[in-house]
Design an enzyme around this catalytic site. Structure first.
Site, PDB file in Angstrom:
ATOM      1  N   ARG A  45       0.836  -1.209   0.000  1.00 15.88           N
ATOM      2  CA  ARG A  45       0.000   0.000   0.000  1.00 15.88           C
ATOM      3  C   ARG A  45       0.870   1.258   0.000  1.00 15.88           C
ATOM      4  O   ARG A  45       0.570   2.229  -0.695  1.00 15.88           O
ATOM      5  CB  ARG A  45      -0.939   0.006   1.207  1.00 15.88           C
ATOM      6  CG  ARG A  45      -1.903   1.168   1.170  1.00 15.88           C
ATOM      7  CD  ARG A  45      -3.051   1.070   2.145  1.00 15.88           C
ATOM      8  NE  ARG A  45      -4.108   1.975   1.728  1.00 15.88           N
ATOM      9  CZ  ARG A  45      -4.621   2.926   2.501  1.00 15.88           C
ATOM     10  NH1 ARG A  45      -4.195   3.056   3.748  1.00 15.88           N
ATOM     11  NH2 ARG A  45      -5.552   3.729   2.035  1.00 15.88           N
ATOM     12  N   HIS A  49       0.756   4.379  -2.523  1.00 17.35           N
ATOM     13  CA  HIS A  49       0.419   5.731  -2.067  1.00 17.35           C
ATOM     14  C   HIS A  49       1.502   6.747  -2.411  1.00 17.35           C
ATOM     15  O   HIS A  49       1.209   7.909  -2.675  1.00 17.35           O
ATOM     16  CB  HIS A  49       0.095   5.735  -0.569  1.00 17.35           C
ATOM     17  CG  HIS A  49      -1.345   5.451  -0.296  1.00 17.35           C
ATOM     18  ND1 HIS A  49      -2.041   5.972   0.762  1.00 17.35           N
ATOM     19  CD2 HIS A  49      -2.237   4.704  -0.985  1.00 17.35           C
ATOM     20  CE1 HIS A  49      -3.298   5.573   0.715  1.00 17.35           C
ATOM     21  NE2 HIS A  49      -3.432   4.789  -0.333  1.00 17.35           N
ATOM     22  N   HIS A 172      -6.200  -5.686  -3.734  1.00 15.96           N
ATOM     23  CA  HIS A 172      -7.058  -5.797  -2.553  1.00 15.96           C
ATOM     24  C   HIS A 172      -7.346  -7.242  -2.204  1.00 15.96           C
ATOM     25  O   HIS A 172      -8.261  -7.540  -1.443  1.00 15.96           O
ATOM     26  CB  HIS A 172      -8.346  -4.987  -2.749  1.00 15.96           C
ATOM     27  CG  HIS A 172      -8.151  -3.529  -2.494  1.00 15.96           C
ATOM     28  ND1 HIS A 172      -9.133  -2.585  -2.683  1.00 15.96           N
ATOM     29  CD2 HIS A 172      -7.063  -2.855  -2.072  1.00 15.96           C
ATOM     30  CE1 HIS A 172      -8.667  -1.382  -2.362  1.00 15.96           C
ATOM     31  NE2 HIS A 172      -7.415  -1.520  -2.005  1.00 15.96           N
ATOM     32  N   TRP A 188     -12.108  -9.692   8.550  1.00 18.86           N
ATOM     33  CA  TRP A 188     -11.379 -10.520   9.511  1.00 18.86           C
ATOM     34  C   TRP A 188     -11.312 -11.925   8.972  1.00 18.86           C
ATOM     35  O   TRP A 188     -12.135 -12.333   8.192  1.00 18.86           O
ATOM     36  CB  TRP A 188     -12.093 -10.524  10.870  1.00 18.86           C
ATOM     37  CG  TRP A 188     -11.891  -9.219  11.560  1.00 18.86           C
ATOM     38  CD1 TRP A 188     -12.804  -8.233  11.728  1.00 18.86           C
ATOM     39  CD2 TRP A 188     -10.682  -8.729  12.119  1.00 18.86           C
ATOM     40  NE1 TRP A 188     -12.242  -7.162  12.373  1.00 18.86           N
ATOM     41  CE2 TRP A 188     -10.930  -7.435  12.628  1.00 18.86           C
ATOM     42  CE3 TRP A 188      -9.399  -9.252  12.248  1.00 18.86           C
ATOM     43  CZ2 TRP A 188      -9.961  -6.676  13.248  1.00 18.86           C
ATOM     44  CZ3 TRP A 188      -8.426  -8.494  12.860  1.00 18.86           C
ATOM     45  CH2 TRP A 188      -8.706  -7.211  13.360  1.00 18.86           C
TER      46      TRP A 188
HETATM   47  C1  HEM Z   1      -9.910   3.276  -5.998  1.00 22.30           C
HETATM   48  C2  HEM Z   1      -8.653   3.106  -5.534  1.00 22.30           C
HETATM   49  C3  HEM Z   1      -8.386   2.637  -4.134  1.00 22.30           C
HETATM   50  C4  HEM Z   1      -9.061   2.918  -2.975  1.00 22.30           C
HETATM   51  C5  HEM Z   1     -10.265   3.839  -2.766  1.00 22.30           C
HETATM   52  C6  HEM Z   1      -8.373   2.170  -1.919  1.00 22.30           C
HETATM   53  C7  HEM Z   1      -8.761   2.205  -0.567  1.00 22.30           C
HETATM   54  C8  HEM Z   1      -8.183   1.437   0.434  1.00 22.30           C
HETATM   55  C9  HEM Z   1      -8.588   1.480   1.820  1.00 22.30           C
HETATM   56  C10 HEM Z   1      -9.679   2.378   2.412  1.00 22.30           C
HETATM   57  C11 HEM Z   1      -7.794   0.584   2.484  1.00 22.30           C
HETATM   58  C12 HEM Z   1      -7.820   0.274   3.981  1.00 22.30           C
HETATM   59  C13 HEM Z   1      -6.694   1.018   4.682  1.00 22.30           C
HETATM   60  C14 HEM Z   1      -6.738   0.708   6.185  1.00 22.30           C
HETATM   61  O1  HEM Z   1      -7.841   0.886   6.756  1.00 22.30           O
HETATM   62  O2  HEM Z   1      -5.704   0.274   6.750  1.00 22.30           O
HETATM   63  C15 HEM Z   1      -6.916  -0.029   1.519  1.00 22.30           C
HETATM   64  C16 HEM Z   1      -5.985  -0.995   1.820  1.00 22.30           C
HETATM   65  C17 HEM Z   1      -5.096  -1.540   0.889  1.00 22.30           C
HETATM   66  N1  HEM Z   1      -4.919  -1.107  -0.410  1.00 22.30           N
HETATM   67 FE1  HEM Z   1      -6.182   0.096  -1.432  1.00 22.30          FE
HETATM   68  N2  HEM Z   1      -7.328   1.453  -2.432  1.00 22.30           N
HETATM   69  C18 HEM Z   1      -7.292   1.711  -3.781  1.00 22.30           C
HETATM   70  C19 HEM Z   1      -6.351   1.222  -4.678  1.00 22.30           C
HETATM   71  C20 HEM Z   1      -5.277   0.403  -4.343  1.00 22.30           C
HETATM   72  C21 HEM Z   1      -4.189   0.062  -5.255  1.00 22.30           C
HETATM   73  C22 HEM Z   1      -4.059   0.566  -6.697  1.00 22.30           C
HETATM   74  C23 HEM Z   1      -3.344  -0.776  -4.557  1.00 22.30           C
HETATM   75  C24 HEM Z   1      -2.049  -1.433  -4.992  1.00 22.30           C
HETATM   76  C25 HEM Z   1      -1.717  -1.673  -6.245  1.00 22.30           C
HETATM   77  C26 HEM Z   1      -3.920  -0.937  -3.220  1.00 22.30           C
HETATM   78  C27 HEM Z   1      -3.380  -1.738  -2.238  1.00 22.30           C
HETATM   79  C28 HEM Z   1      -3.904  -1.862  -0.952  1.00 22.30           C
HETATM   80  C29 HEM Z   1      -3.434  -2.835   0.034  1.00 22.30           C
HETATM   81  C30 HEM Z   1      -2.346  -3.881  -0.192  1.00 22.30           C
HETATM   82  C31 HEM Z   1      -4.186  -2.629   1.201  1.00 22.30           C
HETATM   83  C32 HEM Z   1      -4.084  -3.390   2.519  1.00 22.30           C
HETATM   84  C33 HEM Z   1      -3.175  -2.610   3.447  1.00 22.30           C
HETATM   85  C34 HEM Z   1      -3.032  -3.259   4.831  1.00 22.30           C
HETATM   86  O3  HEM Z   1      -3.551  -4.393   5.033  1.00 22.30           O
HETATM   87  O4  HEM Z   1      -2.381  -2.626   5.700  1.00 22.30           O
HETATM   88  N3  HEM Z   1      -5.092  -0.207  -3.118  1.00 22.30           N
HETATM   89  N4  HEM Z   1      -7.168   0.510   0.270  1.00 22.30           N
HETATM   90  C1  2NY Z   2     -10.543 -10.507  -0.940  1.00 21.64           C
HETATM   91  C2  2NY Z   2     -10.989 -10.282   0.497  1.00 21.64           C
HETATM   92  N1  2NY Z   2      -9.997  -9.377   1.167  1.00 21.64           N
HETATM   93  C3  2NY Z   2      -8.897  -9.976   1.959  1.00 21.64           C
HETATM   94  C4  2NY Z   2      -8.282 -11.126   1.319  1.00 21.64           C
HETATM   95  C5  2NY Z   2     -10.043  -8.016   0.992  1.00 21.64           C
HETATM   96  N2  2NY Z   2     -11.116  -7.518   0.383  1.00 21.64           N
HETATM   97  C6  2NY Z   2     -11.151  -6.174   0.189  1.00 21.64           C
HETATM   98  N3  2NY Z   2     -12.222  -5.638  -0.430  1.00 21.64           N
HETATM   99  C7  2NY Z   2     -10.103  -5.305   0.609  1.00 21.64           C
HETATM  100  C8  2NY Z   2     -10.136  -3.891   0.413  1.00 21.64           C
HETATM  101  C9  2NY Z   2      -9.062  -3.119   0.822  1.00 21.64           C
HETATM  102  C10 2NY Z   2      -7.987  -3.721   1.425  1.00 21.64           C
HETATM  103  C11 2NY Z   2      -7.947  -5.096   1.626  1.00 21.64           C
HETATM  104  C12 2NY Z   2      -9.015  -5.903   1.236  1.00 21.64           C
HETATM  105  N4  2NY Z   2      -9.005  -7.265   1.423  1.00 21.64           N
END
Ligand code: HEM
Ligand code: 2NY
Length: 290
Positions: A45, A49, A172, A188
């Site tokens: 992430r 970012h 995700h 979870w």
């Molecule tokens: C529409 C675009 C996106 C939105 C609105 C979005 C939003 C979010 C949100 C709200 C979280 C939860 C953060 C938290 O509560 O800790 C999250 C987690 C995450 N996002 Fe996204 N995201 C987007 C695109 C992406 C992209 C392009 C990537 C990577 C290529 C990405 C990778 C991740 C990962 C790996 C997590 C898990 C982080 C953790 O478990 O600490 N996301 N995202």
């Molecule tokens: C595919 C279900 N999971 C965890 C394997 C999941 N689903 C998501 N929709 C998700 C959204 C933001 C960050 C992590 C996330 N993880």
């Protein structure tokens, strides 16, 4: 004009593989973080970012200047929770003082993805630390409460196609949302630290119910305890996105290939790498076990 990549002088594949290995070994060692998810998803992430602030209209933001190291960018509310990844990388930056912050943040995401059994990600060095004045202002990262059209417009700023957008969001499959970070909670149990096409399979197979969570935000929940952000769910509400969701749910290899290309484009947006040789492809720890 684009930023010209200038590789750290005299550093080659072996030097960057040493940085990769230091990050990968620390990932293995500190596996208890966030309920045994580990730091991998958080590092991925962070790499997104620091790159997602890019604006092709004036070539501002993006991964080149490593400006996440300044509070102005790190304290963006959208970056809440990424302090964990930044703290994880501090000893790595000390051990390898020659690597730029932009190269470290992006290399860490590549390392985490490969160590979580994701695709091999070709990576190029040459990002050069910029000053705090070059840090992008807050507000350039996306709002999870919106729909598919918002997502298309948002990524249009970087020049991503529908197919690239869907592939990128497949990340995700990793980690989870944390109420105290983003105001979204879960899933979870399902949260994983293995890179697969599960995000697309879940999107299509679960029956999603729109519910208000404990922070008062609406999210989609399934009876298996999975969740989708409104922006995630937008990928199946919008017909043009949905066909790619179906493609990737059926074909993990196609997902891996398209994710790799879109992720490289994300990390390299705004940078001219033409002066450099070919990209590096790092070995995983498992591939090096003597
Ligand atoms: C529409 C675009 C996106 C939105 C609105 C979005 C939003 C979010 C949100 C709200 C979280 C939860 C953060 C938290 O509560 O800790 C999250 C987690 C995450 N996002 Fe996204 N995201 C987007 C695109 C992406 C992209 C392009 C990537 C990577 C290529 C990405 C990778 C991740 C990962 C790996 C997590 C898990 C982080 C953790 O478990 O600490 N996301 N995202
Ligand atoms: C595919 C279900 N999971 C965890 C394997 C999941 N689903 C998501 N929709 C998700 C959204 C933001 C960050 C992590 C996330 N993880």
């Amino acid at each position: 004009a684009l930023h010209l990549a200038q590789a750290e002088d005299g550093k080659g594949l072996d030097d960057f593989q040493k940085v990769y290995n230091a990050i990968a070994e620390k990932l293995r060692d500190e596996d208890e973080f966030d309920g045994y998810i580990g730091y991998g998803p958080n590092l991925v992430r962070l790499s997104w970012h620091v790159s997602g602030t890019f604006d092709k209209n004036d070539n501002s933001g993006g991964s080149f200047g490593g400006t996440y190291r300044f509070k102005k960018e790190a304290d963006d509310p959208a970056n809440k929770g990424l302090q964990n990844a930044a703290r994880f990388l501090e000893p790595i930056a000390k051990k390898f003082p020659w690597i730029s912050h932009g190269d470290l943040y992006t290399l860490a995401g590549v390392t985490a993805l490969q160590e979580m059994q994701g695709p091999k990600i070709p990576w190029r060095p040459g990002r050069v630390d910029a000053d705090e004045k070059d840090a992008p202002e807050n507000g350039r990262l996306p709002d999870a409460s919106k729909d598919g059209n918002y997502v298309r417009h948002y990524f249009g700023r970087f020049g991503f196609s529908d197919q690239e957008i869907v592939a990128l969001l497949g990340a995700h499959c990793l980690g989870k949302t944390h109420l105290e970070n983003s105001g979204y909670e879960g899933p979870w149990g399902a949260a994983t630290n293995t890179f697969t096409n599960e995000f697309f399979v879940n999107l299509l197979n679960e029956n999603w119910k729109l519910e208000k969570n404990d922070a008062g935000n609406e999210q989609y929940n399934s009876n298996k305890g999975y969740m989708m952000l409104p922006t995630d769910y937008g990928l199946i509400q919008d017909g043009k996105f949905k066909k790619y969701v179906e493609k990737y749910a059926k074909d993990q290899d196609a997902f891996f290939e398209d994710f790799k290309s879109a992720y490289v484009k994300l990390l390299e947006n705004g940078i001219d790498f033409s002066k450099l040789g070919k990209a590096y492809v790092f070995k995983t720890l498992d591939e090096q076990d003597s």
